[in-house]
Design an enzyme around this catalytic site. Structure first.
Site, PDB file in Angstrom:
ATOM      1  N   ASP A 237      55.651  38.520  27.239  1.00  0.00           N
ATOM      2  CA  ASP A 237      55.234  40.154  27.146  1.00  0.00           C
ATOM      3  C   ASP A 237      54.563  41.026  27.495  1.00  0.00           C
ATOM      4  OD1 ASP A 237      55.480  39.514  24.003  1.00  0.00           O
ATOM      5  OD2 ASP A 237      53.698  38.740  23.475  1.00  0.00           O
TER       6      ASP A 237
ATOM      7  N   HIS B  17      54.528  44.870  18.340  1.00  0.00           N
ATOM      8  CA  HIS B  17      54.775  43.478  17.705  1.00  0.00           C
ATOM      9  C   HIS B  17      53.600  42.869  16.993  1.00  0.00           C
ATOM     10  CE1 HIS B  17      54.175  41.877  21.584  1.00  0.00           C
ATOM     11  NE2 HIS B  17      54.225  40.524  20.519  1.00  0.00           N
TER      12      HIS B  17
ATOM     13  N   GLU C 196      58.135  37.472  13.242  1.00  0.00           N
ATOM     14  CA  GLU C 196      57.953  38.686  13.769  1.00  0.00           C
ATOM     15  C   GLU C 196      58.414  39.526  13.555  1.00  0.00           C
ATOM     16  OE1 GLU C 196      57.312  37.987  17.847  1.00  0.00           O
ATOM     17  OE2 GLU C 196      56.404  36.186  18.325  1.00  0.00           O
TER      18      GLU C 196
ATOM     19  N   HIS D  81      52.344  38.723  16.297  1.00  0.00           N
ATOM     20  CA  HIS D  81      52.811  37.185  16.111  1.00  0.00           C
ATOM     21  C   HIS D  81      51.910  36.861  15.559  1.00  0.00           C
ATOM     22  CE1 HIS D  81      51.497  37.676  20.854  1.00  0.00           C
ATOM     23  NE2 HIS D  81      53.431  37.813  20.480  1.00  0.00           N
TER      24      HIS D  81
END
Ligand SMILES: [Zn+2]
Lengths: 347, 165
Positions: free
Chosen positions: B111, B98, B35, B100
């Site tokens: 999150d 970010h 990630e 995934h």
């Protein structure tokens, strides 16, 4: 979508390019030229033992209509009308009269061409084009009520050398009286945007540019002001207005019949002789004009859809040239008094 | 590919090429990739409800990176400070992004918890906050509402094929 920032950049650009009616350089150049014309005529006619013809002058062109722009390349373009107190019956061939003007103005650093609608006098400074003056030659009817413009070149056939009815004062009056107040101001801005697009675009391609008066008359016919209400105040949306006008011009290209079936943009002069202002453009030039107008429309649409006013202005610079101002990004954002302090972020 | 999204205010959010390429180039399209993430920087356009995200930060030493976990350290703070200082206070923090390792991403409970914390954080200035998750097949964008501490999905951009504007 309307952007107040893009609008203010357009207004700033307009202030940069607008040619003031009171422009000192132009006024001086025009007055010098008219003096030279008077002296030259006296010299040429006296040499033949004749009385020189008297003339009066007519302010015309963008200068008189308050639609002029300063040239990006520095070559000023001055329009002036000269009305000779002569009778068409005595001088049926206007090219003869245009030749008087040519001969009277001949001199060093000067290139003079008799063109169909005017006599063009180009001045050179240090080997570079400095400015040129287009002199349209007129004569009045015997009762003084009608004006005629001298058409034809030296190599023109007799049938193409004519005194054509014209109404230069009427045209200026129509353009100057078109719309009122803020709408009239936007009308002038839009004409100047079109002219700077014309200068920028046709300089690059080298194709024949549409004449300024043609763009002005097109705007006279099809300009529709577009405004937006922002916080209860009315703001003029120049980008949308220009886009709408360009769209109108493109929509009016058609296969109309004019002696021949031809696909063209026809823009009728709103005063005598009511002819098509683009009549002298060839079909190839018409095709180029249509292509360039389509490119312009696409660019204006892209600029209008841009979220970032900086990016929108970058697009407009490709349309209007280097003089178009692009704002610094930092002048386009809302200010925060302090930077945010962020916690760690988990994901 | 349209990267202009409509906001609840009627305004628009644009993500520039620079910001977009930085995020999408770190997407987890192979099993090895961890990630990644960072923060969103940009402008709230004057006299409008529009916003432009024109840069993002990318992982730095100090971040925690795993296949299913990313912890953005406070070291990213310097990006915010620098942007603010160099832009006369106009280039500001606009949110978080970010990646995934899933096709079309949705936020985990972690999150959502983190986003809500940001929305109520008094040290984060400005009205607008956005959250971006870059999946393998699509990028999704959420708009955050500071007072309600809630988020709303405002857009999804597919990463496959050449969509045209
Ligand atoms: Zn996540």
């Amino acid at each position: 979508m309307y952007s107040p920032i893009v609008q203010s950049q357009l207004m700033a650009f307009h202030n940069l390019i607008r040619l003031d009616e009171e422009n000192q350089i132009l006024r001086e150049k025009r007055d010098q030229l008219l003096e030279r014309l008077q002296r030259g005529l006296r010299r040429d006619f006296m040499a033949k033992g004749k009385v020189p013809p008297s003339f009066s002058t007519l302010n015309q062109g963008s200068y008189a209509m308050n639609t002029g722009i300063t040239p990006a390349d520095g070559e000023f373009d001055i329009d002036v009308g000269v009305v000779f107190e002569i009778s068409r019956r005595d001088f049926p061939d206007p090219v003869v009269v245009k030749a008087w003007v040519r001969d009277a103005l001949a001199g060093p650093n000067t290139k003079i061409t008799i063109r169909n609608s005017c006599v063009t006098v180009s001045y050179v400074k240090n080997g570079n084009p400095y400015y040129h003056v287009d002199i349209a030659v007129f004569c009045p009817s015997s009762n003084g009520e009608q004006m005629y413009i001298g058409k034809g070149r030296e190599n023109s056939l007799e049938k193409s050398r004519n005194w054509e009815p014209a109404d230069p004062k009427g045209l200026i009056k129509l353009i100057n009286g078109h719309r009122k107040g803020d709408e009239a101001a936007q009308f002038r801005r839009v004409i100047r945007y079109l002219k700077s697009w014309r200068d920028e675009t046709f300089k690059k391609t080298g194709n024949a540019a549409p004449v300024g008066i043609g763009l002005t008359v097109a705007a006279y016919h099809w300009f529709q002001p577009q405004t937006r209400t922002v916080e209860k105040t009315q703001q003029f949306d120049d980008l949308a207005t220009l886009r709408a006008l360009v769209k109108q011009m493109l929509d009016r290209f058609s296969d109309g019949f004019l002696g021949l079936w031809e696909y063209r943009l026809r823009v009728a002069l709103p005063v005598a002789p009511k002819t098509d202002v683009f009549a002298r453009m060839s079909l190839k030039q018409m095709k180029d004009l249509e292509t360039e107008l389509k490119t312009l429309l696409a660019s204006l649409s892209r600029a209008g859809a841009e979220v970032d006013p900086v990016a929108a202005c970058e697009i407009l610079r490709t349309v209007f040239g280097q003089r178009f101002p692009i704002p610094k990004p930092s002048t386009t954002g809302k200010r925060l008094a302090a930077p945010s302090v962020m916690p760690t972020s988990y994901s | 590919m349209s990267r202009i999204l409509t906001l609840s205010s009627g305004g628009r959010l644009k993500i520039t090429d620079t910001a977009w390429v930085k995020m999408v180039s770190l997407r987890q399209d192979t099993l090895r990739k961890k990630e990644a993430g960072g923060l969103l920087l940009g402008r709230q356009i004057l006299e409008s409800d529009d916003l432009v995200i024109d840069d993002v930060s990318t992982p730095v030493r100090g971040d925690t990176r795993a296949r299913m976990r990313f912890v953005r350290s406070k070291r990213h703070q310097r990006f915010v400070d620098e942007a603010w200082a160099k832009s006369n206070g106009t280039r500001v923090y606009l949110g978080e992004w970010h990646t995934h390792p899933e096709g079309v991403p949705s936020p985990s409970s972690e999150d959502l918890r983190s986003w809500r914390k940001h929305l109520s954080d008094k040290q984060i200035h400005g009205e607008a906050l956005f959250f971006v998750i870059v999946g393998v097949d699509a990028v999704r964008v959420w708009e955050g509402f500071r007072f309600q501490r809630s988020v709303n999905l405002i857009g999804e951009v597919c990463l496959h094929g050449q969509e045209s504007d």
